[in-house]
Design a protein around this motif. Structure first.
Motif, PDB file in Angstrom:
ATOM      1  N   GLY A   1       0.824  -1.200   0.000  1.00  0.00           N
ATOM      2  CA  GLY A   1       0.000   0.000   0.000  1.00  0.00           C
ATOM      3  C   GLY A   1       0.854   1.244   0.000  1.00  0.00           C
ATOM      4  O   GLY A   1       1.864   1.322  -0.695  1.00  0.00           O
ATOM      5  N   ALA A   2       0.458   2.235   0.793  1.00  0.00           N
ATOM      6  CA  ALA A   2       1.170   3.519   0.846  1.00  0.00           C
ATOM      7  C   ALA A   2       2.180   3.521   1.988  1.00  0.00           C
ATOM      8  O   ALA A   2       1.840   3.213   3.137  1.00  0.00           O
ATOM      9  N   ALA A   3       3.413   3.899   1.683  1.00  0.00           N
ATOM     10  CA  ALA A   3       4.470   3.898   2.700  1.00  0.00           C
ATOM     11  C   ALA A   3       4.154   4.841   3.853  1.00  0.00           C
ATOM     12  O   ALA A   3       4.537   4.594   5.000  1.00  0.00           O
ATOM     13  N   GLY A   4       3.443   5.926   3.568  1.00  0.00           N
ATOM     14  CA  GLY A   4       3.190   6.928   4.591  1.00  0.00           C
ATOM     15  C   GLY A   4       2.386   6.438   5.774  1.00  0.00           C
ATOM     16  O   GLY A   4       2.545   6.959   6.889  1.00  0.00           O
ATOM     17  N   VAL A   5       1.521   5.441   5.579  1.00  0.00           N
ATOM     18  CA  VAL A   5       0.716   4.975   6.709  1.00  0.00           C
ATOM     19  C   VAL A   5       1.589   4.309   7.759  1.00  0.00           C
ATOM     20  O   VAL A   5       1.263   4.334   8.958  1.00  0.00           O
ATOM     21  N   TYR A   6       2.712   3.736   7.341  1.00  0.00           N
ATOM     22  CA  TYR A   6       3.613   3.088   8.294  1.00  0.00           C
ATOM     23  C   TYR A   6       4.524   4.111   8.969  1.00  0.00           C
ATOM     24  O   TYR A   6       4.810   3.998  10.165  1.00  0.00           O
TER      25      TYR A   6
ATOM     26  N   SER B   1      15.749   4.221 -22.542  1.00  0.00           N
ATOM     27  CA  SER B   1      14.528   4.116 -23.344  1.00  0.00           C
ATOM     28  C   SER B   1      13.605   3.023 -22.838  1.00  0.00           C
ATOM     29  O   SER B   1      12.450   2.959 -23.244  1.00  0.00           O
ATOM     30  N   VAL B   2      14.115   2.153 -21.949  1.00  0.00           N
ATOM     31  CA  VAL B   2      13.288   1.086 -21.394  1.00  0.00           C
ATOM     32  C   VAL B   2      13.338   1.174 -19.873  1.00  0.00           C
ATOM     33  O   VAL B   2      14.334   1.611 -19.290  1.00  0.00           O
ATOM     34  N   PRO B   3      12.266   0.764 -19.181  1.00  0.00           N
ATOM     35  CA  PRO B   3      12.243   0.839 -17.720  1.00  0.00           C
ATOM     36  C   PRO B   3      13.073  -0.259 -17.074  1.00  0.00           C
ATOM     37  O   PRO B   3      13.114  -1.379 -17.561  1.00  0.00           O
ATOM     38  N   VAL B   4      13.746   0.074 -15.970  1.00  0.00           N
ATOM     39  CA  VAL B   4      14.524  -0.918 -15.227  1.00  0.00           C
ATOM     40  C   VAL B   4      14.300  -0.836 -13.719  1.00  0.00           C
ATOM     41  O   VAL B   4      14.723  -1.722 -12.988  1.00  0.00           O
ATOM     42  N   LEU B   5      13.644   0.219 -13.220  1.00  0.00           N
ATOM     43  CA  LEU B   5      13.390   0.367 -11.792  1.00  0.00           C
ATOM     44  C   LEU B   5      11.896   0.563 -11.562  1.00  0.00           C
ATOM     45  O   LEU B   5      11.156   0.890 -12.492  1.00  0.00           O
ATOM     46  N   GLY B   6      11.491   0.402 -10.316  1.00  0.00           N
ATOM     47  CA  GLY B   6      10.110   0.665  -9.963  1.00  0.00           C
ATOM     48  C   GLY B   6       9.936   2.065  -9.419  1.00  0.00           C
ATOM     49  O   GLY B   6      10.846   2.902  -9.469  1.00  0.00           O
ATOM     50  N   THR B   7       8.754   2.324  -8.859  1.00  0.00           N
ATOM     51  CA  THR B   7       8.485   3.636  -8.266  1.00  0.00           C
ATOM     52  C   THR B   7       9.165   3.787  -6.913  1.00  0.00           C
ATOM     53  O   THR B   7       9.303   4.894  -6.404  1.00  0.00           O
ATOM     54  N   ASN B   8       9.587   2.682  -6.304  1.00  0.00           N
ATOM     55  CA  ASN B   8      10.428   2.641  -5.100  1.00  0.00           C
ATOM     56  C   ASN B   8      10.111   3.762  -4.098  1.00  0.00           C
ATOM     57  O   ASN B   8      10.825   4.751  -4.013  1.00  0.00           O
ATOM     58  N   PRO B   9       9.050   3.591  -3.290  1.00  0.00           N
ATOM     59  CA  PRO B   9       8.578   4.675  -2.426  1.00  0.00           C
ATOM     60  C   PRO B   9       9.463   4.916  -1.207  1.00  0.00           C
ATOM     61  O   PRO B   9      10.189   4.048  -0.741  1.00  0.00           O
ATOM     62  N   LEU B  10       9.337   6.143  -0.697  1.00  0.00           N
ATOM     63  CA  LEU B  10      10.068   6.601   0.478  1.00  0.00           C
ATOM     64  C   LEU B  10       9.107   7.418   1.332  1.00  0.00           C
ATOM     65  O   LEU B  10       8.386   8.275   0.815  1.00  0.00           O
TER      66      LEU B  10
ATOM     67  N   PRO C   1       1.773  16.058  12.490  1.00  0.00           N
ATOM     68  CA  PRO C   1       3.118  15.508  12.284  1.00  0.00           C
ATOM     69  C   PRO C   1       3.627  15.832  10.889  1.00  0.00           C
ATOM     70  O   PRO C   1       2.843  15.972   9.939  1.00  0.00           O
ATOM     71  N   PHE C   2       4.930  15.970  10.777  1.00  0.00           N
ATOM     72  CA  PHE C   2       5.547  16.132   9.460  1.00  0.00           C
ATOM     73  C   PHE C   2       5.580  14.767   8.793  1.00  0.00           C
ATOM     74  O   PHE C   2       6.158  13.819   9.344  1.00  0.00           O
ATOM     75  N   VAL C   3       4.965  14.626   7.629  1.00  0.00           N
ATOM     76  CA  VAL C   3       4.926  13.333   6.936  1.00  0.00           C
ATOM     77  C   VAL C   3       5.213  13.545   5.453  1.00  0.00           C
ATOM     78  O   VAL C   3       4.405  14.146   4.734  1.00  0.00           O
ATOM     79  N   LEU C   4       6.340  13.068   5.009  1.00  0.00           N
ATOM     80  CA  LEU C   4       6.696  13.067   3.588  1.00  0.00           C
ATOM     81  C   LEU C   4       6.467  11.664   3.050  1.00  0.00           C
ATOM     82  O   LEU C   4       7.035  10.695   3.561  1.00  0.00           O
ATOM     83  N   ASP C   5       5.631  11.533   2.034  1.00  0.00           N
ATOM     84  CA  ASP C   5       5.318  10.232   1.429  1.00  0.00           C
ATOM     85  C   ASP C   5       5.418  10.412  -0.074  1.00  0.00           C
ATOM     86  O   ASP C   5       4.627  11.153  -0.665  1.00  0.00           O
ATOM     87  N   MET C   6       6.366   9.751  -0.701  1.00  0.00           N
ATOM     88  CA  MET C   6       6.637  10.034  -2.108  1.00  0.00           C
ATOM     89  C   MET C   6       7.128   8.809  -2.862  1.00  0.00           C
ATOM     90  O   MET C   6       7.711   7.882  -2.294  1.00  0.00           O
TER      91      MET C   6
END
Length: 371
Positions: A126-131, A159-168, A179-184
């Protein structure tokens, strides 16, 4: 391209949770795991992260039908020290193991100042920010990263994808303010937002995606085709263009994978995809870190200083008086308040998907709306 915006139901959060829980029970998910998963998915939708809440049910159904998911086995701690732990997600959905891992990291931080917990053999969480918010609610700083299954990011000059969206995600506790919450995502946008624009019939902003020749993709339906079927093109790294900005976003995505994938021993998608059998789990990795401010400062000093900093940001004169300056976490909290009052929007296309899932698994359809 469909220029109209699809009609959306407004569904109370409790009913969205009931719908998700009904489907998970029909899939024979263990009751405690299902309860945690449904709670976190609804929390995600309340924060306005429509790409990672109930709209993920179609993907989860596909994973289940492929035989990749174990919905019955709870997570297992495989190794542990005073400050660290390694947890096996047991090939389940990532929500329960991630909530467990973040809370375990917080427990260790409250006891020893820092807690770091890795997860392997997991699926989408899901979304990293909830954790990260779990940590802030318990009075500590939280950092969350995750590897991803999808190969969607086209690296700078590629020209071709090799990584994911890899959230932080990063969250820090306060006293007076939210609270300060950065979810990206580490792409310009999350892959799920392409899905959301497609479900709502909205065009994509230029710069979110490129085709195999580096040209912008603005048709959401074409964007979904690029993500699902085409071998070339994909999402741009955070920063898009110019080249130096996107190169840094690409490097950030790799850093996130090193923590959320390599460190915890989970697979790198382009390598895994060469050998993965149809029923093999996605083997995603996650990384959770908690820091207790009291290990560095007197009790309350950190929160007071952070509140002061946030107050300065909020007090910045806005360019548009109708749009006050926001701090990370503000938009999600404001959206949560709106959706608690008015309901979670469910686009007509998503409503049809959920109805079809219910018919296939035998769960009751409770969202409402026309057939």
């Amino acid at each position: 391209m469909n220029q109209s915006v699809s009609h959306a139901l407004r569904v109370p959060a409790d009913r969205v949770r009931e719908q998700i829980l009904g489907v998970l029970h029909a899939w024979n998910m263990a009751p405690d795991l299902a309860a945690t998963t449904a709670k976190l998915m609804v929390e995600t939708d309340l924060f306005g992260v429509d790409s990672h809440g109930i709209s993920m049910m179609m993907t989860y159904e596909q994973r289940m039908q492929e035989g990749k998911l174990d919905l019955r086995t709870p997570p297992k701690v495989e190794r542990e020290t005073a400050c660290t732990a390694m947890v096996n997600g047991m090939a389940g959905l990532g929500h329960s193991v991630s909530a467990f891992a973040m809370n375990l990291a917080v427990d260790k931080a409250l006891a020893a100042g820092v807690g770091i917990v890795g997860v392997r053999n997991s699926h989408h969480f899901g979304a990293a920010g909830v954790y990260a918010r779990i940590a802030a609610r318990r009075g500590v700083i939280g950092l969350v990263t995750s590897a991803t299954r999808g190969v969607t990011m086209v690296p700078t000059r590629g020209s071709v994808p090799v990584l994911g969206t890899n959230p932080l995600a990063f969250a820090a506790p306060t006293k007076r303010n939210r609270p300060f919450v950065l979810d990206m995502a580490t792409t310009t946008t999350a892959a799920g937002k392409i899905k959301v624009h497609d479900l709502n019939g909205r065009p994509l902003p230029a710069g979110w995606m490129v085709d195999g020749e580096g040209r912008p993709v603005t048709d959401a339906a074409e964007g979904m085709e690029v993500l699902q079927k085409r071998p070339e093109g994909g999402l741009t790294p955070l920063g898009g263009t110019p080249e130096m900005a996107s190169h840094k976003g690409y490097g950030l995505a790799m850093m996130v994978h090193i923590l959320g994938g390599t460190l915890v021993g989970s697979s790198f998608s382009p390598i895994r995809n060469r050998t993965q059998k149809p029923t093999d789990p996605d083997d995603l990795g996650h990384f959770f870190m908690a820091l207790d401010p009291k290990a560095f400062r007197e009790d309350g000093a950190f929160e007071e200083d952070l509140d002061d900093a946030i107050d300065v940001l909020h007090a910045t004169p806005p360019a548009d008086p109708a749009k006050p300056v926001l701090v990370a976490g503000d938009p999600e909290e404001e959206e949560r308040e709106r959706r608690l009052r008015h309901g979670i929007p469910i686009p007509a296309a998503l409503d049809r998907h959920i109805r079809a899932i219910c018919e296939r698994c035998g769960a009751s359809y409770v969202l409402g709306g026309a057939a």
